[in-house]
Design a protein around this motif. Structure first.
Motif, PDB file in Angstrom:
ATOM      1  N   LEU A 158      10.621  12.401  -1.171  1.00 18.18           N
ATOM      2  CA  LEU A 158       9.961  12.985  -0.007  1.00 18.18           C
ATOM      3  C   LEU A 158       9.430  14.392  -0.298  1.00 18.18           C
ATOM      4  O   LEU A 158       8.530  14.873   0.395  1.00 18.18           O
ATOM      5  N   GLU A 159       9.980  15.019  -1.308  1.00 18.87           N
ATOM      6  CA  GLU A 159       9.449  16.324  -1.727  1.00 18.87           C
ATOM      7  C   GLU A 159       8.100  16.169  -2.429  1.00 18.87           C
ATOM      8  O   GLU A 159       7.305  17.111  -2.481  1.00 18.87           O
ATOM      9  N   LEU A 160       7.847  14.972  -2.956  1.00 18.82           N
ATOM     10  CA  LEU A 160       6.619  14.717  -3.702  1.00 18.82           C
ATOM     11  C   LEU A 160       5.528  14.104  -2.838  1.00 18.82           C
ATOM     12  O   LEU A 160       4.329  14.280  -3.127  1.00 18.82           O
ATOM     13  N   HIS A 161       5.917  13.367  -1.817  1.00 23.62           N
ATOM     14  CA  HIS A 161       4.913  12.635  -1.041  1.00 23.62           C
ATOM     15  C   HIS A 161       5.403  12.422   0.383  1.00 23.62           C
ATOM     16  O   HIS A 161       6.579  12.141   0.613  1.00 23.62           O
ATOM     17  N   ARG A 162       4.484  12.518   1.310  1.00 26.65           N
ATOM     18  CA  ARG A 162       4.815  12.240   2.702  1.00 26.65           C
ATOM     19  C   ARG A 162       4.810  10.739   2.944  1.00 26.65           C
ATOM     20  O   ARG A 162       4.118   9.984   2.243  1.00 26.65           O
ATOM     21  N   PRO A 163       5.549  10.261   3.934  1.00 24.99           N
ATOM     22  CA  PRO A 163       5.552   8.822   4.257  1.00 24.99           C
ATOM     23  C   PRO A 163       4.144   8.363   4.671  1.00 24.99           C
ATOM     24  O   PRO A 163       3.344   9.181   5.158  1.00 24.99           O
ATOM     25  N   PRO A 164       3.854   7.058   4.453  1.00 26.67           N
ATOM     26  CA  PRO A 164       4.789   6.027   3.980  1.00 26.67           C
ATOM     27  C   PRO A 164       4.891   6.013   2.455  1.00 26.67           C
ATOM     28  O   PRO A 164       3.956   6.382   1.755  1.00 26.67           O
ATOM     29  N   LEU A 165       6.039   5.576   1.983  1.00 21.78           N
ATOM     30  CA  LEU A 165       6.231   5.406   0.541  1.00 21.78           C
ATOM     31  C   LEU A 165       7.110   4.175   0.293  1.00 21.78           C
ATOM     32  O   LEU A 165       7.847   3.723   1.169  1.00 21.78           O
ATOM     33  N   ASN A 166       6.986   3.630  -0.905  1.00 27.18           N
ATOM     34  CA  ASN A 166       7.667   2.386  -1.289  1.00 27.18           C
ATOM     35  C   ASN A 166       8.666   2.667  -2.400  1.00 27.18           C
ATOM     36  O   ASN A 166       8.308   3.274  -3.409  1.00 27.18           O
ATOM     37  N   VAL A 167       9.907   2.197  -2.217  1.00 32.01           N
ATOM     38  CA  VAL A 167      10.970   2.494  -3.180  1.00 32.01           C
ATOM     39  C   VAL A 167      11.602   1.199  -3.686  1.00 32.01           C
ATOM     40  O   VAL A 167      12.064   0.373  -2.893  1.00 32.01           O
ATOM     41  N   PHE A 168      11.618   1.062  -5.003  1.00 35.49           N
ATOM     42  CA  PHE A 168      12.353  -0.039  -5.638  1.00 35.49           C
ATOM     43  C   PHE A 168      13.637   0.530  -6.226  1.00 35.49           C
ATOM     44  O   PHE A 168      13.602   1.398  -7.090  1.00 35.49           O
ATOM     45  N   ALA A 169      14.763   0.051  -5.735  1.00 37.50           N
ATOM     46  CA  ALA A 169      16.065   0.456  -6.274  1.00 37.50           C
ATOM     47  C   ALA A 169      16.609  -0.691  -7.114  1.00 37.50           C
ATOM     48  O   ALA A 169      16.647  -1.837  -6.657  1.00 37.50           O
ATOM     49  N   ALA A 170      17.039  -0.389  -8.325  1.00 34.82           N
ATOM     50  CA  ALA A 170      17.440  -1.426  -9.277  1.00 34.82           C
ATOM     51  C   ALA A 170      18.770  -2.084  -8.938  1.00 34.82           C
ATOM     52  O   ALA A 170      19.235  -2.953  -9.670  1.00 34.82           O
ATOM     53  N   VAL A 221      20.501  -4.613 -18.678  1.00 36.53           N
ATOM     54  CA  VAL A 221      20.194  -5.217 -17.388  1.00 36.53           C
ATOM     55  C   VAL A 221      19.275  -4.327 -16.557  1.00 36.53           C
ATOM     56  O   VAL A 221      18.193  -4.737 -16.135  1.00 36.53           O
ATOM     57  N   PHE A 222      19.689  -3.098 -16.298  1.00 38.03           N
ATOM     58  CA  PHE A 222      18.913  -2.225 -15.414  1.00 38.03           C
ATOM     59  C   PHE A 222      17.626  -1.751 -16.060  1.00 38.03           C
ATOM     60  O   PHE A 222      16.595  -1.612 -15.396  1.00 38.03           O
ATOM     61  N   SER A 223      17.668  -1.492 -17.359  1.00 34.92           N
ATOM     62  CA  SER A 223      16.443  -1.067 -18.039  1.00 34.92           C
ATOM     63  C   SER A 223      15.416  -2.191 -18.050  1.00 34.92           C
ATOM     64  O   SER A 223      14.205  -1.943 -17.971  1.00 34.92           O
ATOM     65  N   ALA A 224      15.871  -3.439 -18.123  1.00 33.18           N
ATOM     66  CA  ALA A 224      14.945  -4.578 -18.081  1.00 33.18           C
ATOM     67  C   ALA A 224      14.277  -4.671 -16.718  1.00 33.18           C
ATOM     68  O   ALA A 224      13.085  -5.008 -16.615  1.00 33.18           O
ATOM     69  N   ARG A 225      15.017  -4.369 -15.658  1.00 35.29           N
ATOM     70  CA  ARG A 225      14.432  -4.413 -14.311  1.00 35.29           C
ATOM     71  C   ARG A 225      13.325  -3.374 -14.170  1.00 35.29           C
ATOM     72  O   ARG A 225      12.230  -3.677 -13.688  1.00 35.29           O
ATOM     73  N   ILE A 226      13.627  -2.144 -14.587  1.00 37.34           N
ATOM     74  CA  ILE A 226      12.618  -1.092 -14.494  1.00 37.34           C
ATOM     75  C   ILE A 226      11.475  -1.346 -15.480  1.00 37.34           C
ATOM     76  O   ILE A 226      10.310  -1.047 -15.197  1.00 37.34           O
ATOM     77  N   GLY A 227      11.811  -1.918 -16.637  1.00 36.83           N
ATOM     78  CA  GLY A 227      10.763  -2.233 -17.615  1.00 36.83           C
ATOM     79  C   GLY A 227       9.763  -3.233 -17.059  1.00 36.83           C
ATOM     80  O   GLY A 227       8.548  -3.073 -17.226  1.00 36.83           O
ATOM     81  N   GLY A 236       0.816  -1.201   0.000  1.00 35.92           N
ATOM     82  CA  GLY A 236       0.000   0.000   0.000  1.00 35.92           C
ATOM     83  C   GLY A 236       0.851   1.253   0.000  1.00 35.92           C
ATOM     84  O   GLY A 236       1.990   1.241   0.448  1.00 35.92           O
ATOM     85  N   GLY A 237       0.303   2.339  -0.525  1.00 40.59           N
ATOM     86  CA  GLY A 237       1.050   3.586  -0.582  1.00 40.59           C
ATOM     87  C   GLY A 237       1.667   3.813  -1.951  1.00 40.59           C
ATOM     88  O   GLY A 237       1.689   2.917  -2.801  1.00 40.59           O
ATOM     89  N   PRO A 238       2.170   5.038  -2.192  1.00 41.78           N
ATOM     90  CA  PRO A 238       2.753   5.369  -3.496  1.00 41.78           C
ATOM     91  C   PRO A 238       4.041   4.603  -3.761  1.00 41.78           C
ATOM     92  O   PRO A 238       4.770   4.245  -2.832  1.00 41.78           O
ATOM     93  N   VAL A 239       4.320   4.373  -5.039  1.00 41.50           N
ATOM     94  CA  VAL A 239       5.476   3.573  -5.454  1.00 41.50           C
ATOM     95  C   VAL A 239       6.443   4.455  -6.238  1.00 41.50           C
ATOM     96  O   VAL A 239       6.043   5.243  -7.101  1.00 41.50           O
ATOM     97  N   PHE A 240       7.745   4.283  -5.928  1.00 39.99           N
ATOM     98  CA  PHE A 240       8.809   5.022  -6.600  1.00 39.99           C
ATOM     99  C   PHE A 240       9.886   4.034  -7.057  1.00 39.99           C
ATOM    100  O   PHE A 240       9.956   2.906  -6.561  1.00 39.99           O
ATOM    101  N   ALA A 241      10.716   4.493  -7.986  1.00 36.32           N
ATOM    102  CA  ALA A 241      11.790   3.626  -8.487  1.00 36.32           C
ATOM    103  C   ALA A 241      13.066   4.431  -8.697  1.00 36.32           C
ATOM    104  O   ALA A 241      13.016   5.601  -9.082  1.00 36.32           O
ATOM    105  N   VAL A 242      14.195   3.781  -8.433  1.00 39.61           N
ATOM    106  CA  VAL A 242      15.503   4.382  -8.704  1.00 39.61           C
ATOM    107  C   VAL A 242      16.134   3.574  -9.828  1.00 39.61           C
ATOM    108  O   VAL A 242      16.426   2.386  -9.661  1.00 39.61           O
ATOM    109  N   GLN A 243      16.319   4.204 -10.974  1.00 40.59           N
ATOM    110  CA  GLN A 243      16.876   3.537 -12.148  1.00 40.59           C
ATOM    111  C   GLN A 243      18.354   3.859 -12.275  1.00 40.59           C
ATOM    112  O   GLN A 243      18.784   4.989 -12.039  1.00 40.59           O
ATOM    113  N   ILE A 244      19.132   2.839 -12.666  1.00 43.82           N
ATOM    114  CA  ILE A 244      20.575   3.005 -12.812  1.00 43.82           C
ATOM    115  C   ILE A 244      20.896   3.416 -14.236  1.00 43.82           C
ATOM    116  O   ILE A 244      20.388   2.830 -15.195  1.00 43.82           O
TER     117      ILE A 244
END
Length: 347
Positions: free
Chosen positions: A248-260, A206-212, A186-194
């Motif tokens: 955090l500038e876009l949304h207050r916690p809680p938030l979910n982050v996927f780092a590639a 490799v990294f683009s496939a993960r985010i894809g 639950g909550g907004p989802v974010f991603a960190v792409q390499i």
């Protein structure tokens, strides 16, 4: 000798191939075929010869092997970096398999555009060995016909190739697993792409496939991923730290982050801790790679079997060196979701 074995008949300290043949009761040619991994030797005979070599402490002379068989018994490994945990583990797997077959490894790190261009020359030292393993980047795409300038066997690892054997991870599947896991929290989802490019010389998928895969699973679930929810950075913990500040500038916690990548996910965790945010509740972080240190940090991750993948690539190359023929083969590996405190909302 205390174990009852006797010294070589010729009295020299270093046993010879003739000593091995005499002790095993076979011809010198048979011993030579065992050393060269010939399939023409019966398993029982091979086991007996190997046992005698170990008993006598016989070590084949690589120069003699090269002269006798027209081989160097060396395999070139071309890879973009050498100091990262991933490539150290990959090399460990490759070297373990090659060592069992009495092959040596010659390492050729690309590191920069200048070094890359040097290895694109057909006279480069890397092509003088018996075969090549190319990691992460399909260098063959830079040549006409999509083939490297060599008649030696080639295997790709951590990359999929249409022209050569390849051992690769299904990174897109990993991205989909990441999306499914974070959506369930639950909550907004974010991603960190390499960022993909090394010195802007060539690119990996490799990294683009993960985010894809991540985007695909979100879309199927009817959840949009706005562009400002994706932060692009170099492969570093600092990139993860900056990413969390932006999110955090876009949304207050809680938030979910996927780092590639795990190292970037670590940066997200460090930034959250520095800000006094509870990791696992206010900031949920999921990495990718399954680096050994992630367990101690409580970092959820998508674990890839790096050493096993390296072994598979080396095994496919050895099979080609031993005469295996046929179209390019592909061995696909799947990531494993490992859930720890960084995405356990009740932690």
């Amino acid at each position: 000798m205390g174990n009852g074995s006797k010294a070589p008949k010729n009295g020299r300290n270093a046993p010879t191939i003739a000593d091995v043949a005499e002790r095993a009761g076979v011809g010198i040619g048979t011993v030579s075929r065992v050393i060269n991994n010939s399939p023409a030797v019966r398993p029982q005979t091979r086991a007996k010869v190997v046992a005698v070599m170990e008993e006598l402490g016989y070590v084949p002379n690589p120069h003699a092997r090269r002269i006798a068989g027209g081989r160097s018994y060396t395999v070139s490994v071309l890879l973009p970096f050498v100091g990262t945990e991933f490539y150290l583990r990959l090399l460990e797997g490759i070297e373990a398999e090659l060592g069992e077959q009495r092959y040596d490894l010659a390492l050729f790190p690309l590191l920069s555009k200048q070094r890359l261009e040097r290895f694109l020359n057909s006279s480069a030292l890397a092509y003088h060995t018996d075969g090549l393993i190319v990691a992460s980047y399909d260098l063959a795409e830079r040549f006409p016909g999509g083939r490297l300038p060599t008649d030696r066997p080639v295997v790709m690892v951590d990359a999929r190739s249409e022209a050569y054997d390849s051992a690769y991870l299904d990174n897109a599947l990993g991205g989909r697993l990441a999306a499914e896991h974070l959506l369930a929290l639950g909550g907004p989802v974010f991603a960190v792409q390499i960022e993909e490019e090394l010195d802007r010389a060539f690119a990996s998928t490799v990294f683009s496939a993960r985010i894809g895969g991540f985007r695909e699973a979100l879309a199927q679930a009817g959840v949009p991923l706005p562009e400002d929810h994706v932060f692009r950075t170099r492969l570093s913990a600092e990139g993860g730290q900056i990413a969390l500040q932006r999110f955090l500038e876009l949304h207050r916690p809680p938030l979910n982050v996927f780092a590639a990548a795990d190292v970037v996910a670590l940066g997200v965790v460090e930034a959250a801790e520095r800000l006094g945010l509870k990791v696992g509740r206010e900031v949920r972080v999921l990495g990718f790679d399954g680096q050994p240190w992630t367990a101690a940090r409580g970092l959820s991750t998508l674990e890839q079997p790096v050493e096993t993948m390296g072994r598979a690539a080396a095994r496919m190359l050895i099979e080609r060196l031993q005469g295996s023929d046929g179209p390019p083969r592909r061995e696909r590996f799947e990531p494993l979701l490992v859930v720890r405190t960084s995405t356990r909302t009740g932690s």
